[in-house]
Design a protein around this motif. Structure first.
Motif, PDB file in Angstrom:
ATOM      1  N   ALA A 699      34.660  52.248  35.564  1.00  0.00           N
ATOM      2  CA  ALA A 699      35.501  52.010  34.569  1.00  0.00           C
ATOM      3  C   ALA A 699      36.332  50.957  35.045  1.00  0.00           C
ATOM      4  CB  ALA A 699      36.314  52.126  33.475  1.00  0.00           C
ATOM      5  N   PHE A 700      35.848  49.626  36.157  1.00  0.00           N
ATOM      6  CA  PHE A 700      36.241  48.856  36.779  1.00  0.00           C
ATOM      7  C   PHE A 700      36.154  48.133  36.751  1.00  0.00           C
ATOM      8  CE2 PHE A 700      33.908  51.242  39.899  1.00  0.00           C
ATOM      9  CZ  PHE A 700      33.480  50.031  41.191  1.00  0.00           C
ATOM     10  N   ASP A 701      36.231  46.365  37.160  1.00  0.00           N
ATOM     11  CA  ASP A 701      35.927  45.495  37.485  1.00  0.00           C
ATOM     12  C   ASP A 701      36.486  44.559  39.270  1.00  0.00           C
ATOM     13  OD1 ASP A 701      33.873  44.172  35.684  1.00  0.00           O
ATOM     14  OD2 ASP A 701      34.913  44.873  34.692  1.00  0.00           O
ATOM     15  N   THR A 702      35.190  44.293  39.659  1.00  0.00           N
ATOM     16  CA  THR A 702      36.471  43.628  40.885  1.00  0.00           C
ATOM     17  C   THR A 702      35.653  42.628  41.417  1.00  0.00           C
ATOM     18  OG1 THR A 702      35.394  45.469  42.537  1.00  0.00           O
ATOM     19  CG2 THR A 702      35.323  43.768  43.794  1.00  0.00           C
ATOM     20  N   TYR A 703      36.859  41.484  41.280  1.00  0.00           N
ATOM     21  CA  TYR A 703      36.733  40.180  41.549  1.00  0.00           C
ATOM     22  C   TYR A 703      37.317  39.173  42.665  1.00  0.00           C
ATOM     23  CZ  TYR A 703      37.592  41.140  36.324  1.00  0.00           C
ATOM     24  OH  TYR A 703      36.853  41.447  35.493  1.00  0.00           O
ATOM     25  N   ASP A 704      37.054  38.127  43.145  1.00  0.00           N
ATOM     26  CA  ASP A 704      36.707  37.419  43.991  1.00  0.00           C
ATOM     27  C   ASP A 704      38.308  37.678  45.163  1.00  0.00           C
ATOM     28  OD1 ASP A 704      36.322  36.172  45.674  1.00  0.00           O
ATOM     29  OD2 ASP A 704      35.511  33.907  44.759  1.00  0.00           O
ATOM     30  N   ARG A 705      37.533  38.303  46.394  1.00  0.00           N
ATOM     31  CA  ARG A 705      38.602  38.377  47.134  1.00  0.00           C
ATOM     32  C   ARG A 705      39.019  37.704  48.009  1.00  0.00           C
ATOM     33  NH1 ARG A 705      38.706  44.417  50.547  1.00  0.00           N
ATOM     34  NH2 ARG A 705      38.003  46.129  48.109  1.00  0.00           N
ATOM     35  N   VAL A 706      38.591  36.197  47.829  1.00  0.00           N
ATOM     36  CA  VAL A 706      39.054  35.223  48.750  1.00  0.00           C
ATOM     37  C   VAL A 706      40.370  34.896  48.561  1.00  0.00           C
ATOM     38  CG1 VAL A 706      37.860  33.038  47.587  1.00  0.00           C
ATOM     39  CG2 VAL A 706      38.008  33.101  49.785  1.00  0.00           C
ATOM     40  N   ASN A 707      40.372  35.024  46.760  1.00  0.00           N
ATOM     41  CA  ASN A 707      41.869  34.765  46.529  1.00  0.00           C
ATOM     42  C   ASN A 707      42.944  35.204  46.838  1.00  0.00           C
ATOM     43  OD1 ASN A 707      40.456  32.168  45.089  1.00  0.00           O
ATOM     44  ND2 ASN A 707      39.697  33.028  44.327  1.00  0.00           N
ATOM     45  N   GLY A 708      43.017  36.543  47.632  1.00  0.00           N
ATOM     46  CA  GLY A 708      43.767  37.367  47.845  1.00  0.00           C
ATOM     47  C   GLY A 708      44.294  38.232  46.659  1.00  0.00           C
ATOM     48  N   SER A 709      44.733  39.312  47.019  1.00  0.00           N
ATOM     49  CA  SER A 709      44.798  40.347  46.269  1.00  0.00           C
ATOM     50  C   SER A 709      46.170  40.045  45.107  1.00  0.00           C
ATOM     51  CB  SER A 709      45.927  41.978  47.064  1.00  0.00           C
ATOM     52  OG  SER A 709      47.583  41.202  47.603  1.00  0.00           O
ATOM     53  N   ILE A 710      45.281  40.951  43.622  1.00  0.00           N
ATOM     54  CA  ILE A 710      46.045  41.128  42.325  1.00  0.00           C
ATOM     55  C   ILE A 710      47.497  41.554  43.024  1.00  0.00           C
ATOM     56  CG2 ILE A 710      45.839  41.798  40.449  1.00  0.00           C
ATOM     57  CD1 ILE A 710      42.883  42.160  40.590  1.00  0.00           C
ATOM     58  N   GLN A 711      48.116  40.702  42.207  1.00  0.00           N
ATOM     59  CA  GLN A 711      50.004  41.055  42.163  1.00  0.00           C
ATOM     60  C   GLN A 711      49.842  40.850  40.721  1.00  0.00           C
ATOM     61  OE1 GLN A 711      52.110  40.841  45.071  1.00  0.00           O
ATOM     62  NE2 GLN A 711      50.032  41.450  45.972  1.00  0.00           N
ATOM     63  N   LYS A 712      49.741  40.558  39.666  1.00  0.00           N
ATOM     64  CA  LYS A 712      50.469  40.291  38.492  1.00  0.00           C
ATOM     65  C   LYS A 712      49.008  40.294  37.862  1.00  0.00           C
ATOM     66  CE  LYS A 712      53.172  40.198  35.298  1.00  0.00           C
ATOM     67  NZ  LYS A 712      54.252  41.527  35.348  1.00  0.00           N
ATOM     68  N   LEU A 713      49.429  41.834  36.422  1.00  0.00           N
ATOM     69  CA  LEU A 713      48.514  41.479  35.276  1.00  0.00           C
ATOM     70  C   LEU A 713      48.989  40.625  33.687  1.00  0.00           C
ATOM     71  CD1 LEU A 713      45.546  44.034  36.091  1.00  0.00           C
ATOM     72  CD2 LEU A 713      45.248  42.191  37.101  1.00  0.00           C
ATOM     73  N   ALA A 714      49.448  39.926  33.078  1.00  0.00           N
ATOM     74  CA  ALA A 714      49.891  39.805  32.081  1.00  0.00           C
ATOM     75  C   ALA A 714      48.959  39.345  30.635  1.00  0.00           C
ATOM     76  CB  ALA A 714      50.827  38.706  32.376  1.00  0.00           C
ATOM     77  N   VAL A 715      49.230  40.114  29.875  1.00  0.00           N
ATOM     78  CA  VAL A 715      47.856  39.723  28.670  1.00  0.00           C
ATOM     79  C   VAL A 715      48.551  38.168  27.788  1.00  0.00           C
ATOM     80  CG1 VAL A 715      46.960  40.643  26.072  1.00  0.00           C
ATOM     81  CG2 VAL A 715      47.386  42.047  28.267  1.00  0.00           C
ATOM     82  N   ARG A 716      47.316  37.130  27.449  1.00  0.00           N
ATOM     83  CA  ARG A 716      48.311  36.697  26.089  1.00  0.00           C
ATOM     84  C   ARG A 716      46.373  36.330  25.463  1.00  0.00           C
ATOM     85  NH1 ARG A 716      49.488  30.135  28.751  1.00  0.00           N
ATOM     86  NH2 ARG A 716      47.242  30.144  28.728  1.00  0.00           N
ATOM     87  N   ASP A 717      46.998  36.685  24.587  1.00  0.00           N
ATOM     88  CA  ASP A 717      46.206  36.529  23.541  1.00  0.00           C
ATOM     89  C   ASP A 717      44.609  37.229  24.052  1.00  0.00           C
ATOM     90  OD1 ASP A 717      47.745  34.708  22.168  1.00  0.00           O
ATOM     91  OD2 ASP A 717      46.854  32.770  23.048  1.00  0.00           O
TER      92      ASP A 717
END
Length: 1020
Positions: A699-717
């Motif tokens: 239960a995970f997904d991996t996103y583009d590392r070229v754009n750096g680490s994930i620092q914040k997640l925020a749900v909108r709609d």
């Protein structure tokens, strides 16, 4: 509400507008960290939780917070593990008392189920529902919030007595139940669920699914009569009796295959998707390998079984036992009185009449040995059971008993053992408090080779071990693991009653016709031999002489008639059957793996504690393996000891205590997965379904590392906004965006079965750097800073750089400087009363000027600097709050202006006059239109005297009011000879004025003008 002693600092906050409550996280230098709740309706502050175990860090801000169902609070800071509490239960301070209790991941049972067969002559059963099959057990905890832990490791495989022959229909009450001893968990546990797995059945069909056999509430266990679950207050254990007499429901295979919940060790970002699913981003997972140092030594002993085993240690003058004594056993109880004096041995030989349960049997000297649980008491009891299923061994004395030893000489029966003439590899697996484990720690020194049956002269391997290395400091327990035996794919022990050397043949013939006779005599026998190329034969004994080194290839198997079977083997040396025949082993070699990385390792029920790098047990002996040593009745007159993969010849039972699998991963180490997002199962309100701590491995997904680490997640709609260091994107939730090669203008949205889908990045290379605290939101609009590129941004339909509105150079310099200094925080907050996004640059340590600046959403411009420097800020409804030294301050709550944190500040207006910028001017005076005079403590021009810019100032007494306007002539350069009164005139291309007013009420400054004329004389 007062704050605890020491330095206090707010490091995070969260507003729950559905309840009108505002939560703040307060760091305390003395360890009295606090979570506070502000009730905006009652205007009160109360403590939700306080304690050092919160482990807040001064510079690790809590940027990921979520609340589910208005009662479950979740947070993460990237330093501690993700955490959660029930808000209402937490209040009062006595519910959560340590870090484990507030962890998002739920602790599974830490002890294995101890399972042993027992007899119940009282319970009326139509038949014994345990016969003809073997069982393993495991259990989990269901917590008060409805979350489920992972399942425990598997129990060791309990073995019944007297099921090794075809005549196993002895009294139905014998071996008719299995006692399951388990730990009932902490006060946070609501119920205990126990599951079983059938390990082989009489129909020769293997069933691998686990099925739930019982769910017991913890309160039921604790409040029930002692004889029902035998609850032990000393070790918090209880006993459930399993009869296999119910209709059982299978357990979800995904759940039973889950070794542990994949809740990360650390997470930088957290939010709640759909209101009922947790997402965690930028995660740290796994543990480093260690360099283990061990030794093994293999000895060989007569295969015996200790059928009566002490459970735990003597307590309250009694001792519990498990096991089923059998006829012919000689059981000796060795004890002394009060732990001193000479030892006394009381032997007892079990008879056929008393085998199984010894019900009502008087042993000797007033000692009663009756059915499970066997116990020794220091007072005489009657021979009749006091309670159903609960019997005792009384000593007839009131003195304190000290049990020294229990020994038993056992009649022929099945014993679990390690395969002779084989190879095993062992390993160690370490576990934390939540069963998150290392990979297998092993190397070539963990390989054990055993002698052949002939070399061991019918004795079984006992493998002793020693540990010399330290345990990992994070580990709280460890288990031994092992491979399956690596030599034999399958094997069969039998006795040949004749030996022949056919004329003209290059092989010997061993007659094993008795195998055919055996199968006819025992229709339920599972014994058989089917020849396959590559089979081999080992000769272990001829007549009464042990044989070693006799291992040859099988070249054929001839069943000449239905009653005659001959095994054809390569020639080596002539064999003499004698009276007892030739004991042989036919086997199919196993294809050997070339390395440990190709092998599975299995837990087998050997688990110990460790703490702070110290193993609780550093030596021991492996006796119980993955094959069985027992007698086999070859003919009516010939019985020989053999080893076999099956527990019984009469049902499929080639099973052992092997449980969950693990692997050796030589490159394993703790990993930071900066662009991974893990997500939980769902939470369903008003039910007992809470999957927020259930994290499956996939239960995970991996996103583009070229754009750096994930620092914040925020749900909108229906989107999860993902703020990475260098880029910002949006992840569709339960929907896919479908587009053709034409791009986004042709995009369509379709329903998806995936929770998180492919990320799409917003136009513009804008990220949030390493400063997720700059993020805030209001009414669907998000604001954040990108210190890498020097922009402040607004995210509505797209990303707009609002720093470009007249403040480019300021933010380029400010953000660049902040990025190069340690622990500088860029705190973003929103003031709904004034419709302003406020960005505070806070130099917590080091040098630098801390500033707060405001962007007005209505005018779409940067309007002002503010004099307050908050450590944290937020809003609920239209109320704006900030924090200083841990204290909460409400803004805009009265008519007093310019008062922050108890200190009054002046209003400052700074402006530059640069009309005709190429022209050098003489500056004569200034005019102010407003309610009151604004002094000018700092006036500078573009002209310098030597290396110092011209400087001047004006006091309020220098102004006079003329025709409704405050006017003052400019004084002279106070850095030149003559000073303010007689120094140089103020001249230059521009003049900069810093105006100040100390009023704490609302005042108006409508305009400021500077009187100047061209300078024709140059600089004086």
């Amino acid at each position: 509400m007062g704050l605890p002693l020491g330095t206090n600092k707010c490091i995070g906050n969260y507003a729950n507008e559905s309840t009108g409550k505002f939560y703040s996280f307060i760091y305390n230098s003395l360890g009295n960290h606090t979570i506070n709740e502000f009730d905006s309706k009652l205007n009160t502050i109360s403590i939700v939780l306080q304690g050092s175990f919160l482990n807040f860090q001064e510079f690790e801000l809590i940027n990921g917070v979520g609340i589910v169902d208005n009662k479950l609070l979740y947070w993460t800071d990237g330093y501690n593990p993700p955490r959660s509490i029930n808000i209402e239960k937490s209040k009062g301070g006595e519910y959560y008392l340590n870090s484990n209790s507030i962890s998002l991941i739920k602790s599974p049972p830490q002890q294995l189920i101890a399972a042993s067969y027992s007899n119940d002559p009282i319970t009326s059963t139509a038949s014994n529902r345990l016969k003809g099959q073997l069982f393993q057990f495991r259990y989990l905890y269901v917590y008060e919030d409805g979350s489920r832990s992972a399942w425990s490791s598997c129990s060791a495989l309990p073995l019944p007595q007297y099921e090794v022959t075809s005549a196993n229909d002895v009294a139905s009450y014998k071996n008719n139940n299995i006692k399951l001893t388990f730990n009932v968990g902490t006060k946070f546990v609501s119920s205990v669920e126990i599951a079983a797995q059938v390990k082989g059945v009489s129909t020769n069909v293997n069933t691998t699914d686990w099925f739930s056999i019982v769910s017991l509430t913890r309160s039921e266990i604790l409040d029930s009569p002692i004889n029902k679950y035998s609850y032990n207050t000393l070790d918090n254990s209880a006993i459930y009796t399993f009869y296999n007499d119910g209709l059982y429901q299978s357990v979800d295979v995904f759940e039973t295959d889950l070794a542990y919940d994949y809740v990360p060790l650390k997470s930088k970002a957290l939010d709640v998707v759909n209101g009922n699913v947790l997402v965690l981003g930028n995660n740290t997972e796994g543990y480093d390998n260690i360099s283990p140092m061990i030794s093994f030594n293999t000895t060989y002993q007569t295969p015996t079984t200790n059928n009566l085993t002490a459970v735990g240690t003597p307590s309250f003058n009694n001792q519990l036992f498990s096991g089923v004594p059998t006829a012919g056993d000689v059981i000796s109880f060795i004890f002394n009185t009060g732990g001193i004096g000479p030892s006394t041995t009381i032997p007892y030989t079990v008879t056929g009449a008393t085998s199984g349960d010894l019900y009502g049997t008087l042993v000797a000297a007033g000692i009663y040995l009756i059915a499970y649980p066997f116990a020794i008491y220091t007072y005489t009891v009657t021979a009749e059971p006091l309670l159903p299923g609960s019997y005792y061994l009384g000593l007839g004395t009131f003195n304190t008993l000290n049990l020294v030893e229990i020994t038993s000489s056992v009649s022929a029966n099945t014993v679990s053992s390690y395969k002779t003439n084989s190879k095993y590899q062992f390993g160690l697996v370490y576990y934390d408090d939540f069963n998150r484990s290392s990979y297998v720690q092993t190397n070539d020194t963990f390989i054990v080779n055993t002698n052949s049956w002939g070399e061991a002269q019918g004795n079984v391997p006992n493998i002793s071990w020693n540990i010399y290395h330290s345990a990992p400091t994070w580990a709280t327990k460890y288990q031994w693991v092992r491979t399956e035996e690596l030599t034999h794919q399958n094997f069969l022990f039998w006795v040949a009653n004749s030996f022949a050397e056919p004329a003209g043949k290059d092989y010997y013939e061993l007659e094993i016709s008795s195998l055919l006779t055996y199968d006819k005599t025992n229709p339920n026998s599972i014994l058989a031999y089917d020849f396959s190329i590559g089979d081999r034969c080992t000769i272990h004994k001829q007549d009464t002489t042990w044989v070693t080194g006799y291992d040859v290839q099988v070249v054929g198997y001839d069943i000449a008639t239905p009653d005659v079977a001959k095994l054809q083997i390569q020639k080596k040396s002539v064999l003499t059957p004698g009276t007892n025949g030739i004991l042989l082993e036919i086997y199919t070699p196993k294809t050997r793996s070339n390395s440990s990385t190709e092998q599975f390792f299995y837990e087998f029920g050997v688990q110990y504690d460790c703490l702070n790098g110290v193993h609780s047990v550093t030596s021991g002996t492996f006796i119980y393996g993955d094959v069985f040593t027992r007698n086999r009745n070859i003919t009516s007159t010939l019985t020989v000891p053999i080893e076999d993969p099956n527990f019984s010849d009469f049902y499929k039972s080639n099973y052992s205590s092997n449980g969950r699998a693990n692997i050796f991963a030589p490159q394993a180490k703790q990993l930071n997965l900066p662009t991974d997002i893990r997500y939980s199962e769902t939470y369903v309100p008003n039910t007992n379904i809470n999957g927020l701590s259930r994290f499956f491995g996939a239960a995970f997904d991996t996103y583009d590392r070229v754009n750096g680490s994930i620092q914040k997640l925020a749900v909108r709609d229906n989107y999860l906004i993902c703020f990475q260091e260098l880029k910002t994107g949006y992840i569709p939730i339960m929907q896919s965006i479908i587009e053709d090669q034409g791009g986004g203008v042709n995009a369509n949205v379709a329903i998806s079965t995936k929770l998180l889908n492919k990320i799409r990045y917003y136009v513009g290379d804008y990220g949030i750097g390493l400063n997720p605290e700059s993020f805030t939101r209001f009414a669907g609009t998000m604001y954040f800073a990108d210190p890498n590129r020097g922009f402040v941004l607004k995210l509505a339909g797209g990303i707009e750089p609002i720093s470009s509105r007249g403040m480019d150079s300021y933010f380029t310099k400010t953000l660049s400087t902040a990025r190069s200094v340690t622990n500088v925080k860029l705190l973003g907050s929103y003031d709904p009363r004034n419709d302003e996004y406020l960005l505070t640059t806070n130099y917590v340590t080091g040098t630098g000027t801390s500033e707060t600046i405001a962007f007005n959403e209505n005018t779409n411009v940067w309007t002002s600097f503010y004099s307050f420097i908050p450590e944290m800020a937020g809003y609920i409804f239209n109320k704006y709050f900030s924090f200083k030294n841990g204290a909460m301050w409400e803004h805009n709550s009265n008519s007093i202006y310019n008062s922050f944190y108890g200190t009054t500040y002046p209003s400052i207006v700074q402006l530059t006059y640069n009309s005709s910028p190429k022209l050098i001017k003489s500056f004569l005076g200034i005019l102010q239109q407003g309610d009151s005079i604004w002094t000018a403590p700092d006036i500078t021009t573009s002209i310098s005297t030597v290396s110092t810019p011209q400087h001047s100032s004006l006091l309020d007494t220098d102004f006079s009011k003329k025709e409704g306007v405050w006017f003052s002539s400019l004084l002279r350069d106070d850095t030149s000879p003559g000073g303010l009164l007689d120094g140089d005139d103020l001249k230059g291309n521009w003049i900069k004025l810093r105006l100040s007013n100390t009023s704490s009420t609302k005042i108006n400054l409508l305009s400021v003008d500077v009187r100047a004329i061209p300078s024709y004389q140059g600089v004086k």
